[in-house]
Design a protein around this motif. Structure first.
Motif, mmCIF file in Angstrom:
data_model
loop_
_atom_site.group_PDB
_atom_site.id
_atom_site.type_symbol
_atom_site.label_atom_id
_atom_site.label_comp_id
_atom_site.label_asym_id
_atom_site.label_seq_id
_atom_site.Cartn_x
_atom_site.Cartn_y
_atom_site.Cartn_z
ATOM 1 N N ALA A 157 0.863 -1.179 0.000
ATOM 2 C CA ALA A 157 0.000 0.000 0.000
ATOM 3 C C ALA A 157 0.903 1.233 0.000
ATOM 4 O O ALA A 157 1.689 1.423 0.936
ATOM 5 C CB ALA A 157 -0.912 0.000 1.215
ATOM 6 N N PHE A 158 0.807 2.032 -1.058
ATOM 7 C CA PHE A 158 1.636 3.226 -1.198
ATOM 8 C C PHE A 158 0.819 4.462 -0.805
ATOM 9 O O PHE A 158 -0.340 4.606 -1.210
ATOM 10 C CB PHE A 158 2.110 3.389 -2.639
ATOM 11 N N ARG A 159 1.437 5.343 -0.047
ATOM 12 C CA ARG A 159 0.853 6.636 0.282
ATOM 13 C C ARG A 159 1.899 7.683 -0.056
ATOM 14 O O ARG A 159 2.991 7.666 0.507
ATOM 15 C CB ARG A 159 0.473 6.717 1.761
ATOM 16 N N VAL A 160 1.566 8.616 -0.956
ATOM 17 C CA VAL A 160 2.569 9.527 -1.492
ATOM 18 C C VAL A 160 2.076 10.967 -1.443
ATOM 19 O O VAL A 160 0.962 11.271 -1.869
ATOM 20 C CB VAL A 160 2.913 9.151 -2.953
ATOM 21 N N ILE A 161 2.920 11.837 -0.915
ATOM 22 C CA ILE A 161 2.745 13.277 -1.065
ATOM 23 C C ILE A 161 3.702 13.696 -2.173
ATOM 24 O O ILE A 161 4.924 13.658 -1.994
ATOM 25 C CB ILE A 161 3.071 14.023 0.237
ATOM 26 N N PRO A 162 3.200 14.042 -3.355
ATOM 27 C CA PRO A 162 4.086 14.345 -4.490
ATOM 28 C C PRO A 162 5.025 15.507 -4.182
ATOM 29 O O PRO A 162 4.725 16.366 -3.341
ATOM 30 C CB PRO A 162 3.105 14.702 -5.613
ATOM 31 N N PRO A 163 6.180 15.539 -4.848
ATOM 32 C CA PRO A 163 7.167 16.581 -4.560
ATOM 33 C C PRO A 163 6.623 17.990 -4.768
ATOM 34 O O PRO A 163 6.021 18.307 -5.785
ATOM 35 C CB PRO A 163 8.292 16.279 -5.565
ATOM 36 N N THR A 172 3.405 0.368 3.043
ATOM 37 C CA THR A 172 3.011 -0.625 4.040
ATOM 38 C C THR A 172 2.847 -1.968 3.349
ATOM 39 O O THR A 172 2.101 -2.079 2.371
ATOM 40 C CB THR A 172 1.693 -0.231 4.728
ATOM 41 N N GLY A 173 3.563 -2.968 3.850
ATOM 42 C CA GLY A 173 3.411 -4.324 3.338
ATOM 43 C C GLY A 173 2.475 -5.113 4.233
ATOM 44 O O GLY A 173 2.613 -5.073 5.459
ATOM 45 N N ARG A 174 1.522 -5.799 3.625
ATOM 46 C CA ARG A 174 0.574 -6.563 4.440
ATOM 47 C C ARG A 174 0.330 -7.930 3.805
ATOM 48 O O ARG A 174 0.419 -8.101 2.587
ATOM 49 C CB ARG A 174 -0.743 -5.810 4.603
ATOM 50 N N ASP A 175 0.021 -8.888 4.668
ATOM 51 C CA ASP A 175 -0.361 -10.215 4.214
ATOM 52 C C ASP A 175 -1.793 -10.487 4.664
ATOM 53 O O ASP A 175 -2.520 -9.550 5.019
ATOM 54 C CB ASP A 175 0.622 -11.273 4.734
ATOM 55 N N ALA A 176 -2.204 -11.739 4.646
ATOM 56 C CA ALA A 176 -3.589 -12.072 4.981
ATOM 57 C C ALA A 176 -3.947 -11.713 6.426
ATOM 58 O O ALA A 176 -5.124 -11.525 6.747
ATOM 59 C CB ALA A 176 -3.830 -13.559 4.742
ATOM 60 N N LYS A 177 -2.942 -11.595 7.291
ATOM 61 C CA LYS A 177 -3.194 -11.277 8.699
ATOM 62 C C LYS A 177 -3.139 -9.787 8.996
ATOM 63 O O LYS A 177 -3.438 -9.383 10.119
ATOM 64 C CB LYS A 177 -2.178 -12.013 9.574
#
Length: 259
Positions: A157-163, A172-177
């Protein structure tokens, strides 16, 4: 900042710097800067083979090919790359980010180019559906093996404030849990001049060497803590994977499109 959440917590925080480079202006930069060069040794340098396919094909052409595969039609707008340059001939970028714009300045897509320590590289290409949003939210299924402490069944999951005056990137890396790792980079803008680069060289001596050394040192600490290792699969067959905006309905059911 880099924080692992499961199966054990492990956090590190450190200062870094990056350059924001318009792909069409790199040559002109080398003409006005004494300590920055393209494809040759200097205190700071940009080498084309460190990016994309590592070939002689122009980097802009490679990125535009990815954009076409993601359904984005490039029209000659700026492509700006946020990355660490080589310092004294060496660099390793865990992630470099391309901000791809339309000719009118609107942000059209973001390309996240990921490197692992096994000399493998893969890009995640995701269109921007709301260029006016202060924070861009995007997702993509993991395709490239990065760390031996995580398996491949994960989503980024990417969250970006552009330059602008500042830039922010969170992954954020997530799996099934649920979430397993959170990383973030926040920076403020400074002019790209010889003076700024010289101060950066003094403030962050041998930073690019420290990055790769730090990766292996932290891996050793995690291994000593008893974290199990996962075997390394074959790399993806293709150079890039097309992701999606995070607000797509039923996003978990959308399979990535590899190009």
């Amino acid at each position: 900042m880099h924080q692992r959440l499961r199966p054990l917590r492990h956090r590190l925080h450190y200062r870094v710097f990056s350059l924001l480079l318009d792909l069409d202006e790199i040559d002109s930069l080398t003409e006005r800067l004494w300590i920055f060069s393209r494809n040759r040794f200097n205190l700071f340098s940009f080498h084309d083979r460190d990016y994309g396919g590592g070939t002689a094909e122009p980097l802009r052409d490679q990125i535009e090919l990815h954009l076409h595969a993601a359904g984005v039609t490039p029209d000659g707008g700026a492509i700006r790359l946020l990355t660490m340059p080589r310092m004294l001939g060496y660099a390793f970028n865990p992630i470099s980010v391309y901000f791809c714009h339309h000719r009118d300045g609107a942000l059209a897509a973001i390309v996240y180019e990921v490197n692992n320590t096994f000399r493998q590289r893969h890009s995640y290409v995701i269109p921007v559906t709301d260029a006016t949003a202060r924070t861009i939210r995007q997702e993509c299924a993991k395709q490239l093996y990065v760390s031996p402490f995580f398996d491949m069944d994960m989503t980024y999951a990417f969250r970006v404030i552009p330059p602008g005056r500042r830039v922010g990137i969170s992954v954020t890396g997530r799996d099934a849990k649920g979430p397993t790792i959170v990383t973030s980079l926040f920076g403020r803008r400074a002019p790209l001049t010889d003076r700024t680069l010289a101060l950066t060289f003094v403030t962050y001596p041998l930073l690019t060497l420290k990055v790769i050394a730090g990766i292996h040192w932290e891996a050793l600490l995690l291994w000593r803590k008893g974290l199990p290792l996962n075997s390394r699969p074959n790399p993806p067959d293709k150079a890039a994977t097309v992701g999606r905006p995070a607000d797509v309905k039923d996003a978990k059911d959308v399979r990535p499109h590899v190009v």
